[in-house]
Each structure stands twice: as C-alpha cells, then as structure tokens.
Design a protein around this motif. Sequence first.
Motif, PDB file in Angstrom:
ATOM      1  N   UNK A  16       1.024  -1.600   0.073  1.00  0.00           N
ATOM      2  CA  UNK A  16      -0.044   0.245  -0.388  1.00  0.00           C
ATOM      3  C   UNK A  16       1.072   0.760   0.361  1.00  0.00           C
ATOM      4  N   UNK A  17       0.861   2.431  -1.429  1.00  0.00           N
ATOM      5  CA  UNK A  17       1.618   3.486  -1.095  1.00  0.00           C
ATOM      6  C   UNK A  17       1.015   4.185   0.143  1.00  0.00           C
ATOM      7  N   UNK A  18       2.184   5.342  -0.128  1.00  0.00           N
ATOM      8  CA  UNK A  18       1.367   6.334   1.161  1.00  0.00           C
ATOM      9  C   UNK A  18       1.124   7.098   1.075  1.00  0.00           C
ATOM     10  N   UNK A  19       0.450   7.321  -0.335  1.00  0.00           N
ATOM     11  CA  UNK A  19      -0.727   7.358  -1.233  1.00  0.00           C
ATOM     12  C   UNK A  19      -2.198   7.257  -0.371  1.00  0.00           C
ATOM     13  N   UNK A  20      -2.042   6.062  -1.034  1.00  0.00           N
ATOM     14  CA  UNK A  20      -3.431   5.482  -0.372  1.00  0.00           C
ATOM     15  C   UNK A  20      -3.682   5.246   0.681  1.00  0.00           C
ATOM     16  N   UNK A  21      -2.345   5.021   1.788  1.00  0.00           N
ATOM     17  CA  UNK A  21      -3.029   5.117   2.762  1.00  0.00           C
ATOM     18  C   UNK A  21      -3.938   5.727   3.477  1.00  0.00           C
ATOM     19  N   UNK A  22      -2.995   7.215   2.593  1.00  0.00           N
ATOM     20  CA  UNK A  22      -3.539   8.550   3.536  1.00  0.00           C
ATOM     21  C   UNK A  22      -5.244   8.890   2.584  1.00  0.00           C
ATOM     22  N   UNK A  23      -5.860   8.274   1.926  1.00  0.00           N
ATOM     23  CA  UNK A  23      -6.839   8.555   0.727  1.00  0.00           C
ATOM     24  C   UNK A  23      -7.810   7.297   1.648  1.00  0.00           C
ATOM     25  N   UNK A  24      -7.531   6.407   2.270  1.00  0.00           N
ATOM     26  CA  UNK A  24      -8.064   4.901   3.554  1.00  0.00           C
ATOM     27  C   UNK A  24      -8.401   6.337   4.679  1.00  0.00           C
ATOM     28  N   UNK A  29     -12.113   8.351   8.722  1.00  0.00           N
ATOM     29  CA  UNK A  29     -12.523   9.731   9.072  1.00  0.00           C
ATOM     30  C   UNK A  29     -14.049  10.306   8.503  1.00  0.00           C
ATOM     31  N   UNK A  30     -13.956  10.510   7.069  1.00  0.00           N
ATOM     32  CA  UNK A  30     -14.976  11.355   6.474  1.00  0.00           C
ATOM     33  C   UNK A  30     -16.249  10.613   6.764  1.00  0.00           C
ATOM     34  N   UNK A  31     -16.746   9.091   6.536  1.00  0.00           N
ATOM     35  CA  UNK A  31     -17.233   7.874   7.668  1.00  0.00           C
ATOM     36  C   UNK A  31     -17.247   8.309   9.152  1.00  0.00           C
ATOM     37  N   UNK A  32     -17.270   8.230   9.725  1.00  0.00           N
ATOM     38  CA  UNK A  32     -16.612   7.823  10.341  1.00  0.00           C
ATOM     39  C   UNK A  32     -17.527   9.893  11.673  1.00  0.00           C
ATOM     40  N   UNK A  33     -17.203  10.683  10.574  1.00  0.00           N
ATOM     41  CA  UNK A  33     -17.993  12.196  10.831  1.00  0.00           C
ATOM     42  C   UNK A  33     -19.403  12.041   9.839  1.00  0.00           C
ATOM     43  N   UNK A  34     -18.982  11.483   9.321  1.00  0.00           N
ATOM     44  CA  UNK A  34     -21.121  10.801   8.556  1.00  0.00           C
ATOM     45  C   UNK A  34     -21.681  10.636   9.914  1.00  0.00           C
ATOM     46  N   UNK A  35     -21.508   9.840  10.598  1.00  0.00           N
ATOM     47  CA  UNK A  35     -22.584   8.722  10.896  1.00  0.00           C
ATOM     48  C   UNK A  35     -22.664  10.051  12.101  1.00  0.00           C
ATOM     49  N   UNK A  36     -21.290  10.297  12.707  1.00  0.00           N
ATOM     50  CA  UNK A  36     -21.412  11.407  14.240  1.00  0.00           C
ATOM     51  C   UNK A  36     -22.502  12.419  13.930  1.00  0.00           C
ATOM     52  N   UNK A  37     -22.498  12.546  12.724  1.00  0.00           N
ATOM     53  CA  UNK A  37     -23.599  13.520  12.131  1.00  0.00           C
ATOM     54  C   UNK A  37     -24.985  13.334  11.389  1.00  0.00           C
ATOM     55  N   UNK A  38     -25.211  12.186  11.373  1.00  0.00           N
ATOM     56  CA  UNK A  38     -26.276  11.802  11.227  1.00  0.00           C
ATOM     57  C   UNK A  38     -27.107  11.871  13.153  1.00  0.00           C
ATOM     58  N   UNK A  39     -26.642  11.012  13.453  1.00  0.00           N
ATOM     59  CA  UNK A  39     -26.855  10.664  15.127  1.00  0.00           C
ATOM     60  C   UNK A  39     -27.256  12.438  15.358  1.00  0.00           C
ATOM     61  N   UNK A  40     -26.681  13.238  15.534  1.00  0.00           N
ATOM     62  CA  UNK A  40     -26.230  14.382  16.288  1.00  0.00           C
ATOM     63  C   UNK A  40     -28.425  15.107  15.349  1.00  0.00           C
TER      64      UNK A  40
END
Length: 112
Positions: A16-24, A29-40
């Motif tokens: 896994x390249x560094x760029x790929x790991x950054x994208x992952x 992070x975005x998925x986690x934040x979206x889940x939190x926002x849906x709960x709020x």
Amino acid sequence: MAATVKGPVAVEDVNVTFEDQQKINKFARNTSRMTELKGEIEAKKKSLQNLQDASDDLMMLDDDALMIPYQIGDVFVSHTQEETQEMLEAAKDFPRFKERRVGPAAWWRPRL
C-alpha cells in the motif's frame, strides 16, 4: 459464471503506497464524521419535535392563570402560559440549537 473458492485462501502481502493509505484514512475519518452527524441530526429532530409537542399542549390549556413550570438547566421556573409559550418559540428558533441536557432552555446559563 459463479466464482468459487475452494479451501482457505492465503493472504498475500499487499503493498500500500503512502498516498493510498492517506486516502484510506481520509475515507475512514469522513465516514466516521458522517455517522456522528447523522446521530446529531436525529437527536436535534427529536428535541425539536418535543418542543413542538410542548407548544401544542400549552395552546390547548384553558386556564390562563395557571403557572407552567419551565426547566432551565437543572431548575424549574414557573411562568405564565404566555411567557412559557414565548420561551418555547425562542428555543425552537435558537440558531444553534445546542445540545440540551434536559429542557428546552438548558443552553441558558446564569453568570455567577
């Protein structure tokens, strides 16, 4: 055509390249934040519905002289029906409908 797997599949080392790991990481992070926002959002919808229900119940009261207990933080304050209705409307229109611990006016904090 159906793909079939026979027996256990060996796990290969995947580079896994560094760029790929950054994208992952960004995706996680975005998925986690979206889940939190849906709960709020759901919590805020429920709080707003509770305020609307209280306002509707208050309109059905016949006795104008009745003092209505209104919760501010951990304290109940008695107000007239008109004052309580105004406070409920102000709580519904509050621009940053902050998290409330219990009542519609819990965002108000007295200065000591």
